[in-house]
Every structure is written in structure tokens, then in C-alpha cells.
Design a protein around this motif. Structure first.
Motif, short mmCIF file in Angstrom:
data_model
loop_
_atom_site.label_atom_id
_atom_site.label_comp_id
_atom_site.label_asym_id
_atom_site.label_seq_id
_atom_site.Cartn_x
_atom_site.Cartn_y
_atom_site.Cartn_z
N ASP A 1 0.83 -1.20 0.00
CA ASP A 1 0.00 0.00 0.00
C ASP A 1 0.87 1.26 0.00
O ASP A 1 2.04 1.23 0.40
N GLU A 2 0.26 2.37 -0.43
CA GLU A 2 0.89 3.71 -0.34
C GLU A 2 2.30 3.72 -0.92
O GLU A 2 3.25 4.22 -0.32
N PHE A 3 2.43 3.19 -2.11
CA PHE A 3 3.72 3.20 -2.80
C PHE A 3 4.09 4.60 -3.25
O PHE A 3 5.27 4.95 -3.32
N VAL B 1 4.88 -5.32 -13.04
CA VAL B 1 4.64 -4.47 -11.88
C VAL B 1 3.50 -3.53 -12.22
O VAL B 1 3.48 -2.94 -13.30
N GLY B 2 2.53 -3.39 -11.30
CA GLY B 2 1.39 -2.51 -11.55
C GLY B 2 1.19 -1.51 -10.44
O GLY B 2 1.24 -1.88 -9.26
N ILE B 3 0.96 -0.25 -10.80
CA ILE B 3 0.64 0.80 -9.83
C ILE B 3 -0.80 1.23 -10.08
O ILE B 3 -1.17 1.52 -11.22
N SER B 4 -1.61 1.26 -9.03
CA SER B 4 -3.03 1.59 -9.15
C SER B 4 -3.27 3.04 -8.77
O SER B 4 -2.69 3.56 -7.81
N LEU B 5 -4.18 3.69 -9.51
CA LEU B 5 -4.51 5.09 -9.30
C LEU B 5 -6.03 5.28 -9.27
O LEU B 5 -6.76 4.53 -9.92
N ALA C 1 -9.70 5.02 -8.21
CA ALA C 1 -10.56 4.13 -7.44
C ALA C 1 -9.90 2.79 -7.13
O ALA C 1 -9.07 2.31 -7.91
N PRO C 2 -10.26 2.17 -6.00
CA PRO C 2 -9.76 0.83 -5.71
C PRO C 2 -10.43 -0.21 -6.60
O PRO C 2 -11.47 0.05 -7.22
N THR C 3 -9.84 -1.39 -6.67
CA THR C 3 -10.42 -2.49 -7.42
C THR C 3 -9.91 -3.80 -6.84
O THR C 3 -9.14 -3.82 -5.88
N ARG C 4 -10.33 -4.88 -7.44
CA ARG C 4 -9.93 -6.21 -6.98
C ARG C 4 -9.11 -6.88 -8.07
O ARG C 4 -9.49 -6.88 -9.24
N LEU C 5 -7.99 -7.46 -7.68
CA LEU C 5 -7.18 -8.27 -8.58
C LEU C 5 -7.41 -9.72 -8.20
O LEU C 5 -7.23 -10.10 -7.05
N ARG C 6 -7.81 -10.53 -9.18
CA ARG C 6 -8.12 -11.93 -8.93
C ARG C 6 -7.07 -12.82 -9.58
O ARG C 6 -6.60 -12.52 -10.68
N PHE C 7 -6.73 -13.91 -8.92
CA PHE C 7 -5.80 -14.90 -9.45
C PHE C 7 -6.51 -16.25 -9.53
O PHE C 7 -7.30 -16.60 -8.64
N GLN D 1 -5.58 -0.99 -3.58
CA GLN D 1 -5.93 0.35 -3.13
C GLN D 1 -5.25 1.40 -4.02
O GLN D 1 -4.22 1.14 -4.64
N PRO D 2 -5.83 2.60 -4.10
CA PRO D 2 -5.14 3.67 -4.82
C PRO D 2 -3.73 3.89 -4.27
O PRO D 2 -3.51 3.80 -3.07
#
Length: 201
Positions: A21-23, A124-128, A130-136, A158-159
């Protein structure tokens, strides 16, 4: 996985996956969103299918008709700091990231089950926004529909967070994003095939 960063995560992410979180800061996120707003985003195309998400690629663009990676423009200088920070987090050199994809997910936009194209290694992914769900789910080439619901692992992105897919998480699992509830953006960085972070001693 690094201790102290994963209190809200499932008991076991796929081997080779990690999340933090909070990268980046809220101010850095705001600057990135302003930059992305000026980029030439276009609907992603996969052969005859046009996706709802809008994207722009740097360093290369994958042609799904020829199944080849074709040249694309260089990463904008305004994004070099993000590439450098992500490289330190992953444990590679900034120039080891040979591809960047910026994507916009409008409300209701999904990302279907997939593995990234084989021309790349680490993701590598950075989210901005709104939050979302990553599924595996485990990748089963011979019977992809035989995966049980209990086999699926969910991670809430999380953002301002970052995640990585290396090793088994990259090659032995697929991932997807369900339709997002609110506007979201992502910056995805990929290393060249065979470029891996050093193993911990």
C-alpha cells in the motif's frame, strides 16, 4: 512476501506475487492523473475484439493479429521517476523495464482472465484513483473452465498501491479485474523476457 505490508491480504498470495500500500503519495498520484489526462488513450484491441478500457503503450505495442511486439514511443520523461522507484522496489535496473502500459478503466470496465504476453518477464502494476480487486486463478491450458471458485485468490488494490508478478505468479496463474465501480487508472511496467530480480540471500 515482506512482513508488515500484507495484514489485509489473503493468507497466501501466489508464489512470486507481492503487494504494498501507499507506494506513492497523494500528491504524486494527483500529478500522474493530470499527466494521464493529456495522453492519447485509445480503446485496446485484441484481433476482432475492442475492449472497453483505453490504453497507451510505450517501448512496444503487441500486435494480436501477427502475435508480434512492435515498436512504440519512449516512456515520457515525466514518468521516469515512477519507473526508477518501481525498479528499486522490484530489485532491477530502471532500463530493465522495456514496456509500459497506461490504462483507463471507466465504471463497468473489466479485464478478463489472462496471462501477459510471453515477450515479457516480470510485471509491476501501480493503481490510481478508485480501488479495485485483482483476482488470481491457476492457469490450466487444457481445461481453463475447470478451475474451482475455491482456487481463486482475491487482492484488493488500493489507490497508490503497487503489486508484482514474478515466477509462478507470472507464469502458473492467470489474473483478472472484475468490472470496476468507479474510474480507475493503472501504470503497468514489464521487464524483458529473462530479466528477473536477484534472489534474496
Amino acid at each position: 512476501m515482506q512482513p508488515g505490508l500484507f495484514d489485509d491480504l489473503p493468507a497466501a498470495l501466489p508464489e512470486g506475487a507481492a503487494y504494498e500500500d501507499e507506494f506513492i503519495t497523494r500528491e504524486e498520484e494527483a500529478a500522474l492523473l493530470a499527466l494521464i489526462g493529456a495522453l492519447p488513450l485509445q480503446e485496446a484491441k485484441y484481433k476482432d475484439y475492442t475492449a472497453r478500457r483505453r490504453v497507451v503503450s510505450y517501448g512496444g505495442v503487441f500486435d494480436y493479429d501477427t502475435m508480434e511486439l512492435k515498436p512504440a514511443g519512449e516512456l515520457p520523461a515525466e514518468l521516469h521517476w515512477l519507473r526508477e522507484r518501481a525498479a528499486r522496489w522490484l530489485g532491477v535496473a530502471p532500463t530493465d523495464f522495456v514496456h509500459a502500459l497506461i490504462a483507463e478503466y471507466r465504471p463497468g470496465t473489466p479485464l478478463g482472465w489472462h496471462r501477459d504476453v510471453p515477450q515479457f518477464e516480470c510485471v509491476v502494476g501501480i493503481s490510481l484513483a478508485a480501488p479495485t480487486r485483482l483476482r488470481f486463478r491457476p492457469y490450466r491450458r487444457d481445461a481453463p473452465d475447470k478451475v474451482q471458485r475455491a482456487d481463486i485468490v482475491n487482492v484488493e488494490l488500493q489507490p497508490r498501491s503497487i503489486y508484482k508478478l514474478t515466477g509462478a505468479a507470472r507464469w502458473a496463474w492467470q489474473h483478472s479485474v472484475p468490472p470496476v465501480a468507479a474510474l480507475r487508472y493503472s501504470v503497468t511496467l514489464r521487464t524483458a523476457r529473462g530479466v528477473m530480480p536477484p534472489r534474496p540471500r
